[in-house]
Design an enzyme around this catalytic site. Structure first.
Site, PDB file in Angstrom:
ATOM      1  N   SER A 290       0.867  -1.169   0.006  1.00 21.46           N
ATOM      2  CA  SER A 290      -0.116   0.145  -0.100  1.00 21.46           C
ATOM      3  C   SER A 290       0.984   1.236  -0.035  1.00 21.46           C
ATOM      4  O   SER A 290       1.843   1.340  -0.904  1.00 21.46           O
ATOM      5  CB  SER A 290      -0.945  -0.115   1.156  1.00 21.46           C
ATOM      6  N   LYS A 294       4.201   1.945  -2.432  1.00 21.09           N
ATOM      7  CA  LYS A 294       4.729   3.418  -3.160  1.00 21.09           C
ATOM      8  C   LYS A 294       6.212   3.468  -2.589  1.00 21.09           C
ATOM      9  O   LYS A 294       7.005   3.862  -3.272  1.00 21.09           O
ATOM     10  CB  LYS A 294       3.964   4.600  -2.719  1.00 21.09           C
ATOM     11  N   HIS A 432      -7.894  -5.545  -0.632  1.00 21.25           N
ATOM     12  CA  HIS A 432      -6.485  -4.746  -0.479  1.00 21.25           C
ATOM     13  C   HIS A 432      -5.670  -5.350   0.904  1.00 21.25           C
ATOM     14  O   HIS A 432      -6.335  -5.111   1.978  1.00 21.25           O
ATOM     15  CB  HIS A 432      -6.803  -3.462  -0.162  1.00 21.25           C
TER      16      HIS A 432
END
Ligand code: GCU
Length: 458
Positions: A290, A294, A432
């Site tokens: 998540s 990044k 997710h």
């Protein structure tokens, strides 16, 4: 005449065979591949009407060519990529997206191994805990690295490094892990009491420690809030006061945001690995989920010491193409999380087409090192298709550098990983999250690359 007919028939048979072979080469992949469930699209659209979840509504866009220099010159060989274009793209991401961090290893940084247990986890592992002081001062910023290394393997050990969300003690119930992760959100009265002993092992589903060790890998993890607490306080906490250089009392518009500070912390962990003869610092895999996915991408892009880079469900500002404006957008992320990126990134709120980069270029910065990107079927906020497309559009750089890119033109089906090339990708069933399924693909991917590397595995 007869010869002509034979020629036409042969050519037709040949093209059909080629067509079938092409499909076979693509692992039998359906050209349609994964698609979002229409019910889910409808449900999410109803819940967040300002967000686009509809593939039909993705605007037309043109991506910047990763192989075209700003002066218009085309990059046609590896040398030009390495010497000129890669530094240029890196600089664009520093200036307009993540911000600029201090360069290199901080000169006064210290490492102190405060825990060393050779018979941890019932003898399966060696556990180490290392206190890193970024400034060498007791009262300065620092982080703790928790490390498990398998005992039954020849050292040095290839190792995964991953930031965690809740404190090192949340990744496993091992009672010897130092509690961490306590910071307070000022004014809100919310105390992050994940540090409390009852949160030991709370995130263990995301960290299959024993399985990782049994497959011959080490695991190193750091609580991300040690480096920079994840809330906006005008950059007064974490590593900022010790390292930020203000210009006339103000932060520069390209000063580092939190994602960049977390990535910088990962590089400091790498500095430690280089000093530890039990860790194979040439085979360190940086991984993140998540917002920390990044971070892993940016860490791997800027620091070439990471051998493999893995981004799990990283979405906007990670692996997903910004220009698609699907799910979370640049404007949305900069509003919800004003501390994650540099100030310049805000200029592109709603103006994604003006960005001098897009996220395929972030992946390209990792080339030719292996990179693995994941999506989850229900995680439309992170734009699975946009994450796949970024891999696909990084492919020309990989091919220029080592001839092996993604090896796929279309999105694979659900739970059908592409993991035999330099760019790996999968879209997993479910939500997710970081799951055991994801970890298995990562370890297969690393096995494949490390086995085929000149160093081999032990
Ligand atoms: C939010 C945010 C995402 C981020 C995610 C996370 O959903 O919008 O960009 O990836 O949090 O880090 O959990």
């Amino acid at each position: 005449m007869i010869n002509g007919k034979i020629l036409v028939v042969s050519l037709t048979i040949f093209s059909v065979v080629c067509f079938l072979a092409e499909d076979l080469c693509l692992g039998g992949m359906d050209k349609d591949g994964w698609k979002a469930s229409p019910e889910l699209v409808a449900k999410l659209t109803q819940r967040r009407s300002e967000t686009n979840y509809d593939e039909q509504k993705v605007p037309e866009y043109t991506l910047p060519d990763p192989l075209l220099m700003s002066d218009g010159t085309k990059v046609t060989n590896a040398q030009a990529w390495k010497a000129r274009r890669r530094p240029e793209v890196l600089e664009l991401f520093r200036t307009y997206v993540y911000g600029r961090s201090p360069i290199g290893r901080p000169k006064d940084m210290t490492f102190k191994v405060f825990d060393l247990e050779r018979r941890a986890l019932g003898g399966l592992a060696t556990r180490k805990q290392v206190a890193v002081s970024f400034t060498g001062r007791q009262d300065g910023p620092g982080m703790d690295i928790l490390i498990y290394l398998p005992n039954d393997r020849k050292k040095p050990i290839p190792t995964f490094v991953i930031l965690n969300f809740g404190g090192n003690h949340t990744i496993h119930s091992d009672p010897a892990i130092k509690l961490s992760g306590s910071w307070m959100r000022p004014g809100s009265g919310i105390v992050n009491n994940r540090a409390a002993a009852d949160s030991r092992g709370k995130a263990s589903l995301r960290f299959p420690v024993e399985e990782i060790l049994k497959r011959g890998y080490g695991l190193a993890t750091i609580y991300y809030g040690d480096i920079d607490p994840d809330f906006h306080d005008g950059f007064k906490n974490g590593v900022h006061p010790a390292f930020d250089k203000l210009q006339e009392g103000k932060r520069a518009s390209d000063a580092w945001g939190s994602i960049c500070t977390w990535a910088w912390g990962l590089s400091r962990a790498m500095d430690y690995f280089e000093t530890d003869i039990e860790i194979d610092h040439n085979r360190v895999i940086v991984l993140g989920h998540s917002r920390l996915g990044k971070t892993a991408l940016w860490a791997g892009a800027r620091d070439e010491r990471f051998a493999i880079v893995i981004s799990n469900d990283s979405g906007c500002g990670g692996a997903a193409l910004s220009r698609r404006k699907f799910g979370e957008t640049v404007g949305r992320i900069n509003t919800s999380f004003p501390h994650w990126f540099c100030e310049n990134f805000r200029k592109y709120n709603g103006k994604e087409d003006d960005l001098p980069v897009d996220q395929h270029m972030l992946i390209a910065l990792i080339a030719p090192r292996p990179v693995y990107v994941t999506s989850a079927d229900e995680d439309l906020w992170a734009d699975p298709k946009g994450e796949f497309l970024a891999c696909k559009h990084a492919d020309p750089v990989y091919r220029l550098l080592d001839g092996k890119g993604l090896g796929a033109d279309w999105m694979p089906g659900l739970d059908r990983p592409i993991k035999t090339s330099a760019i790996g990708y999968h879209v997993r069933s479910g939500r997710h999250s970081l799951t055991e399924y994801d970890w298995r693909q990562f370890m297969d991917f690393a096995d494949m690359h490390f086995l085929t590397s000149s160093q081999g595995r032990n």
